[in-house]
Design a protein around this motif. Structure first.
Motif, PDB file in Angstrom:
ATOM      1  N   HIS A 236     -28.346  18.200  28.776  1.00 14.98           N
ATOM      2  CA  HIS A 236     -27.212  18.053  29.687  1.00 14.98           C
ATOM      3  C   HIS A 236     -26.618  16.646  29.592  1.00 14.98           C
ATOM      4  O   HIS A 236     -25.423  16.477  29.432  1.00 14.98           O
ATOM      5  CB  HIS A 236     -27.659  18.367  31.114  1.00 14.98           C
ATOM      6  CG  HIS A 236     -26.525  18.374  32.102  1.00 14.98           C
ATOM      7  ND1 HIS A 236     -25.345  19.032  31.863  1.00 14.98           N
ATOM      8  CD2 HIS A 236     -26.381  17.802  33.319  1.00 14.98           C
ATOM      9  CE1 HIS A 236     -24.531  18.869  32.897  1.00 14.98           C
ATOM     10  NE2 HIS A 236     -25.132  18.119  33.785  1.00 14.98           N
ATOM     11  N   HIS A 237     -27.461  15.634  29.687  1.00 10.28           N
ATOM     12  CA  HIS A 237     -26.950  14.255  29.657  1.00 10.28           C
ATOM     13  C   HIS A 237     -26.808  13.742  28.225  1.00 10.28           C
ATOM     14  O   HIS A 237     -27.714  13.913  27.415  1.00 10.28           O
ATOM     15  CB  HIS A 237     -27.884  13.334  30.442  1.00 10.28           C
ATOM     16  CG  HIS A 237     -27.880  13.619  31.913  1.00 10.28           C
ATOM     17  ND1 HIS A 237     -29.001  13.488  32.701  1.00 10.28           N
ATOM     18  CD2 HIS A 237     -26.895  14.044  32.739  1.00 10.28           C
ATOM     19  CE1 HIS A 237     -28.687  13.803  33.956  1.00 10.28           C
ATOM     20  NE2 HIS A 237     -27.425  14.162  33.996  1.00 10.28           N
TER      21      HIS A 237
ATOM     22  N   HIS B 183     -22.261  18.537  28.866  1.00 12.33           N
ATOM     23  CA  HIS B 183     -22.360  17.737  30.090  1.00 12.33           C
ATOM     24  C   HIS B 183     -21.281  18.169  31.091  1.00 12.33           C
ATOM     25  O   HIS B 183     -21.413  19.204  31.735  1.00 12.33           O
ATOM     26  CB  HIS B 183     -22.264  16.242  29.711  1.00 12.33           C
ATOM     27  CG  HIS B 183     -22.579  15.311  30.819  1.00 12.33           C
ATOM     28  ND1 HIS B 183     -21.977  14.075  30.953  1.00 12.33           N
ATOM     29  CD2 HIS B 183     -23.420  15.417  31.865  1.00 12.33           C
ATOM     30  CE1 HIS B 183     -22.444  13.470  32.017  1.00 12.33           C
ATOM     31  NE2 HIS B 183     -23.321  14.263  32.606  1.00 12.33           N
TER      32      HIS B 183
ATOM     33  N   GLY C 106     -25.912  16.884  40.096  1.00 19.43           N
ATOM     34  CA  GLY C 106     -25.712  15.511  39.642  1.00 19.43           C
ATOM     35  C   GLY C 106     -25.115  14.630  40.722  1.00 19.43           C
ATOM     36  O   GLY C 106     -25.165  14.980  41.904  1.00 19.43           O
TER      37      GLY C 106
ATOM     38  N   HIS D 230     -31.476  13.876  41.375  1.00 22.01           N
ATOM     39  CA  HIS D 230     -30.459  14.228  40.366  1.00 22.01           C
ATOM     40  C   HIS D 230     -30.993  15.308  39.407  1.00 22.01           C
ATOM     41  O   HIS D 230     -30.357  16.350  39.213  1.00 22.01           O
ATOM     42  CB  HIS D 230     -30.069  12.950  39.621  1.00 22.01           C
ATOM     43  CG  HIS D 230     -28.892  13.078  38.722  1.00 22.01           C
ATOM     44  ND1 HIS D 230     -27.819  12.226  38.770  1.00 22.01           N
ATOM     45  CD2 HIS D 230     -28.613  13.953  37.724  1.00 22.01           C
ATOM     46  CE1 HIS D 230     -26.926  12.570  37.850  1.00 22.01           C
ATOM     47  NE2 HIS D 230     -27.392  13.609  37.202  1.00 22.01           N
TER      48      HIS D 230
ATOM     49  N   GLU E 160     -29.913  19.690  38.546  1.00 23.36           N
ATOM     50  CA  GLU E 160     -29.384  20.170  37.266  1.00 23.36           C
ATOM     51  C   GLU E 160     -30.384  21.019  36.490  1.00 23.36           C
ATOM     52  O   GLU E 160     -29.991  21.823  35.638  1.00 23.36           O
ATOM     53  CB  GLU E 160     -28.924  18.969  36.425  1.00 23.36           C
ATOM     54  CG  GLU E 160     -27.794  18.234  37.125  1.00 23.36           C
ATOM     55  CD  GLU E 160     -27.345  16.964  36.438  1.00 23.36           C
ATOM     56  OE1 GLU E 160     -26.167  16.631  36.567  1.00 23.36           O
ATOM     57  OE2 GLU E 160     -28.162  16.283  35.789  1.00 23.36           O
TER      58      GLU E 160
HETATM   59 ZN   LIG Z   1     -26.410  14.699  35.727  1.00 23.45          ZN
END
Ligand SMILES: [Zn+2]
Length: 289
Positions: free
Chosen positions: A71-72, A106, A196, A239, A243
């Motif tokens: 994701h990041h 993302h 997030g 966070h 996610e």
């Molecule tokens: Zn995030």
């Protein structure tokens, strides 16, 4: 496809992910898509992670993954070196040496429908979902149901205190847990969620007229001013925990679409590792002399 006998390639996985999460839907500052990997390398197993860190890379290699979908972004800002003597360069070297590709979805996965916050909303059984922050009309991501965050209705109304306990129970476990701001007895029927950092969407939550807003990385001044202005109660989760639910959806889609095996990382990459609740004033009250 699996039915033909030969596994999909990195390029096939990229094409499938680009269809579900078009890179054009990402924010301008974001960096998404294929980070490294040979397009014609076969992919039998995909590891799904929130963060590309040495621990999740180790996990993916140990699981025999040919590709990591994260994701990041690993590389977000300008890079002039990927020397193995640097933190990120070391990760790049490990992946290339092991012939493991890396792909990032993302903000394009945040805005998609289904996207990151749909998986988060599902943990609370929210119904009647709509986006919290729809894309600008006419922008590439503009479309039905798309946008950052989701707004929906809880199956049963409950107090903020009950909702906070529920959130801690249904979200992946972290040391941080969940904290809430507002009257603990406040009844919550409608909830906004945003995976997030959700500081930027406090005004959207207030405009949506929800009773509470769950997100991550909330700060003293924005949260305090939002509550003072009569905004929804706030729940501040870890966070990573907001996610991580999306990884299941991602993995299920890849398995269904391409017939690849998937592994989902449950390795908590939240930086906060210790949490202590302050003792209540009555808990250890010394008898007064
Ligand atoms: Zn995030």
């Amino acid at each position: 496809m699996s039915t033909t006998g030969s596994p999909p390639t990195v390029a096939d996985v990229v094409a499938a992910l680009d269809r579900r999460y078009p890179p054009a839907w990402a924010e301008e500052w974001d960096r998404v898509g294929l980070v490294l990997g040979e397009p014609d390398h076969p992919v039998r197993r995909v590891a799904c992670v929130v963060d590309v860190v040495p621990e999740t890379v180790q996990e993916a290699l140990a699981a025999g993954a040919d590709m990591i979908v994260a994701h990041h972004p690993l590389l977000l800002r300008g890079v002039y070196s990927v020397a193995a003597t640097t933190y990120k360069g070391r990760i790049v070297h490990r992946l290339i040496k092991a012939d493991v590709a890396l792909y990032v979805a993302h903000t394009n996965a945040d805005v998609a429908a289904p996207g990151v916050s749909d998986a988060l909303a599902a943990r609370f059984g929210l119904t009647g979902l709509r986006p919290l922050h729809p894309p600008r009309p006419g922008s590439p991501a503009d479309g039905p149901g798309r946008g950052i965050g989701r707004v929906g209705e809880l199956p049963t109304p409950m107090t903020l205190a009950e909702l906070t306990r529920l959130a801690a129970a249904v979200l992946p476990v972290t040391a941080w847990g969940v904290r809430a701001a507002g009257d603990p007895g406040r009844m919550v029927r409608t909830l906004a969620v945003s995976g997030g950092s959700g500081d930027g969407f406090l005004a959207d939550a207030a405009a949506a007229g929800v009773d509470a807003f769950l997100t991550a990385d909330l700060r003293h001044h924005p949260a305090g001013e939002h509550l003072a202005a009569g905004g929804p109660a706030l729940l501040d989760a870890a966070h990573w925990a907001t996610e991580r639910p999306w990884l299941d959806d991602l993995a299920a889609h890849l398995a269904a679409e391409l017939g690849v095996e998937t592994v989902v990382s449950d390795l908590d990459t939240d930086p906060w590792t210790v949490h202590a609740a302050a003792p209540r004033p009555d808990d250890d009250k010394e008898p007064r002399p």
